[in-house]
Design a protein around this motif. Structure first.
Motif, PDB file in Angstrom:
ATOM      1  N   UNK A 136       0.842  -1.207   0.000  1.00 48.62           N
ATOM      2  CA  UNK A 136       0.000   0.000   0.000  1.00 48.62           C
ATOM      3  C   UNK A 136       0.877   1.258   0.000  1.00 48.62           C
ATOM      4  N   UNK A 137       1.817   1.267   0.933  1.00 51.56           N
ATOM      5  CA  UNK A 137       2.722   2.429   1.062  1.00 51.56           C
ATOM      6  C   UNK A 137       3.473   2.675  -0.260  1.00 51.56           C
ATOM      7  N   UNK A 138       3.966   1.590  -0.858  1.00 52.63           N
ATOM      8  CA  UNK A 138       4.770   1.725  -2.075  1.00 52.63           C
ATOM      9  C   UNK A 138       3.929   2.128  -3.281  1.00 52.63           C
ATOM     10  N   UNK A 139       2.713   1.580  -3.374  1.00 52.92           N
ATOM     11  CA  UNK A 139       1.813   1.969  -4.468  1.00 52.92           C
ATOM     12  C   UNK A 139       1.514   3.466  -4.368  1.00 52.92           C
ATOM     13  N   UNK A 140       1.183   3.909  -3.154  1.00 45.62           N
ATOM     14  CA  UNK A 140       0.828   5.329  -2.987  1.00 45.62           C
ATOM     15  C   UNK A 140       1.982   6.227  -3.420  1.00 45.62           C
ATOM     16  N   UNK A 141       3.183   5.823  -3.072  1.00 45.52           N
ATOM     17  CA  UNK A 141       4.350   6.641  -3.406  1.00 45.52           C
ATOM     18  C   UNK A 141       4.643   6.592  -4.913  1.00 45.52           C
ATOM     19  N   UNK A 153      -4.670  -4.372  -3.011  1.00 47.22           N
ATOM     20  CA  UNK A 153      -5.282  -4.308  -4.346  1.00 47.22           C
ATOM     21  C   UNK A 153      -6.345  -3.204  -4.413  1.00 47.22           C
ATOM     22  N   UNK A 154      -7.161  -3.104  -3.350  1.00 45.52           N
ATOM     23  CA  UNK A 154      -8.211  -2.064  -3.342  1.00 45.52           C
ATOM     24  C   UNK A 154      -7.609  -0.674  -3.444  1.00 45.52           C
ATOM     25  N   UNK A 155      -6.506  -0.465  -2.765  1.00 41.70           N
ATOM     26  CA  UNK A 155      -5.832   0.855  -2.817  1.00 41.70           C
ATOM     27  C   UNK A 155      -5.273   1.083  -4.226  1.00 41.70           C
ATOM     28  N   UNK A 156      -4.649   0.043  -4.775  1.00 40.06           N
ATOM     29  CA  UNK A 156      -4.043   0.188  -6.114  1.00 40.06           C
ATOM     30  C   UNK A 156      -5.096   0.575  -7.157  1.00 40.06           C
ATOM     31  N   UNK A 157      -6.322   0.061  -6.977  1.00 38.37           N
ATOM     32  CA  UNK A 157      -7.397   0.352  -7.942  1.00 38.37           C
ATOM     33  C   UNK A 157      -7.766   1.828  -7.977  1.00 38.37           C
ATOM     34  N   UNK A 158      -7.434   2.549  -6.908  1.00 36.31           N
ATOM     35  CA  UNK A 158      -7.793   3.976  -6.848  1.00 36.31           C
ATOM     36  C   UNK A 158      -6.951   4.833  -7.800  1.00 36.31           C
ATOM     37  N   UNK A 159      -5.859   4.283  -8.325  1.00 29.76           N
ATOM     38  CA  UNK A 159      -4.961   5.079  -9.159  1.00 29.76           C
ATOM     39  C   UNK A 159      -5.113   4.703 -10.632  1.00 29.76           C
ATOM     40  N   UNK A 160      -5.356   5.721 -11.489  1.00 29.76           N
ATOM     41  CA  UNK A 160      -5.580   5.426 -12.909  1.00 29.76           C
ATOM     42  C   UNK A 160      -4.287   4.984 -13.608  1.00 29.76           C
ATOM     43  N   UNK A 161      -3.139   5.317 -13.052  1.00 30.90           N
ATOM     44  CA  UNK A 161      -1.879   4.937 -13.719  1.00 30.90           C
ATOM     45  C   UNK A 161      -1.301   3.620 -13.180  1.00 30.90           C
ATOM     46  N   UNK A 162      -2.112   2.868 -12.422  1.00 33.12           N
ATOM     47  CA  UNK A 162      -1.631   1.572 -11.900  1.00 33.12           C
ATOM     48  C   UNK A 162      -2.384   0.431 -12.577  1.00 33.12           C
ATOM     49  N   UNK A 163      -1.629  -0.520 -13.142  1.00 32.79           N
ATOM     50  CA  UNK A 163      -2.226  -1.770 -13.664  1.00 32.79           C
ATOM     51  C   UNK A 163      -1.871  -2.889 -12.704  1.00 32.79           C
ATOM     52  N   UNK A 164      -2.878  -3.717 -12.376  1.00 28.27           N
ATOM     53  CA  UNK A 164      -2.663  -4.729 -11.335  1.00 28.27           C
ATOM     54  C   UNK A 164      -2.588  -6.123 -11.962  1.00 28.27           C
TER      55      UNK A 164
END
Ligand SMILES: Cc1cc2nc3c(=O)[nH]c(=O)nc-3n(C[C@H](O)[C@H](O)[C@H](O)COP(=O)(O)OP(=O)(O)OC[C@H]3O[C@@H](n4cnc5c(N)ncnc54)[C@H](O)[C@@H]3O)c2cc1C
Length: 327
Positions: free
Chosen positions: A157-162, A182-193
């Motif tokens: 989570x911390x690393x995705x946010x950064x 995963x839920x946090x990562x989904x909040x960012x449009x530039x992240x593909x999971x």
């Protein structure tokens, strides 16, 4: 085969290792630190607020301060991984992954923990060349670039946010499909999971350029990237030490109050050793205990009729050391 000879070889460049090195070098002992990285676990701590006498400081900067102190007394640093230890009539032979061999009268093991790796054959080729095990340390170098992250849980989570806030594109690779990150990562449009995938191959020339993922069904995905970050926690890598030390049920090395292991001349310190509390100041202090014991051991092996219980005298700093700093 070139063999470098030292009074003391210290394995590990965290706060325990460099605190030990400062003491052995101040006593004029020829000292080498062999370490996979500089800083150890503290390089993952963005701020340290409980190291006595030091106001809020990043963990890496705290270790760099101790390292610089040690360098100023002549310590030589090798970025390498120790993979072999042998007892000889003269002391120890220490072997490294890059093929170096060191002779040492005494060895201090301060190899607390190292970042967990992917376990891919080509991994070593790209460390520091696009492959990093520390987002907080190396992430800022990839502002506006495309990066991949292998992580999970709180750290994920911390690393995705950064990374999502600085990189152009982030590919997040997480093994569990139910990981909270995963839920946090989904909040960012530039992240593909990519859940349920693992990295199986790395490609590039001078730098890492491409990673290959495989899912549970064996389907391959190729991704072009500028950097790959792997943050999967830490592990002890001490197989080479096992014949020479006793360990407890947690795998911690057992030492006496002098930092002595069961092998004469081999001392251990820091998070590696049996201690109920894992803190920077405790690791530093046990590094110093091991160093004072190693100093007395080296004196006795050299037949010198002296021993020390403290280190108060002002010592001459040396100019030669910085040029011998071997990164
Ligand atoms: C995220 C985080 C935050 C923290 N925050 C705090 C805090 O606020 N305050 C505090 O007091 N403590 C904190 N700690 C704990 C502190 O970081 C540790 O107690 C301390 O770093 C232990 O130091 P060490 O030198 O014993 O081991 P480590 O820091 O683990 O260093 C071990 C070194 O040995 C090297 N190494 C390992 N195996 C080998 C090998 N085979 N060959 C060569 N080198 C090897 C590693 O690369 C590393 O450089 C934190 C830890 C983490 C992970």
């Amino acid at each position: 085969m070139d063999v470098e000879s030292y009074d003391v070889v210290i394995i590990g460049g965290g706060i325990a290792g460099f605190s030990a090195a400062l003491y052995t070098a101040r006593q004029g002992l020829k000292t080498a630190v062999i370490t996979i990285d500089i800083g150890g676990q503290l390089s993952y701590a963005s701020v340290i607020e409980n190291y006595p006498g030091v106001e809020a400081i990043s963990g890496l900067n705290l270790v760099l301060k101790v390292q610089n102190q040690a360098l100023s007394y002549g310590v030589e640093v090798y970025i390498d991984e120790v993979i072999g230890l042998e007892k000889t009539d003269q002391g120890f032979l220490v072997r490294t992954k890059k093929g170096l061999v060191f002779n040492a009268i005494s060895v201090i093991a301060a190899c607390g923990k190292a970042p967990k790796r992917l376990g891919i054959e080509s991994e070593d080729n790209f460390i520091g060349r696009g492959l990093s095990y520390c987002v907080i340390c190396d992430g800022p170098l990839y502002r506006g670039k495309d990066v991949a992250l292998v992580s999970f849980g709180e750290k994920g989570i911390e690393n995705i946010q950064f990374l999502a806030s600085i990189a152009r594109k982030v590919y997040y690779i997480v093994s569990s499909e139910r990981d909270p990150s995963i839920e946090i990562a989904k909040e960012y449009s530039n992240v593909s999971i990519f859940t349920g995938h693992r990295v199986v191959e790395l490609y590039g020339g001078q730098k890492l350029e491409k990673i290959v993922l495989v899912d549970k069904n064996g389907n391959r995905v190729e991704i072009n990237i500028d950097a790959l970050f792997v943050e999967l926690g830490f592990e002890t890598r001490i197989d080479f030490l096992k014949p020479f030390v006793d360990v407890n049920d947690k795998g911690e090395v057992i030492v006496d109050k002098y930092g002595r292991t069961k092998t004469e001349g081999l001392f251990a310190a820091g998070d590696l050793v049996e201690t109920p509390y894992k803190q920077a100041v405790i690791a530093a202090s046990s590094g110093v205990i091991a160093a004072l014991s190693a100093i007395n051991y080296v004196y006795s092996v050299k037949g010198l009729r002296r021993s020390i219980v403290s280190d108060w005298m002002k010592k001459q700093k040396t100019e030669r050391v910085i040029s011998k700093f071997r990164l």
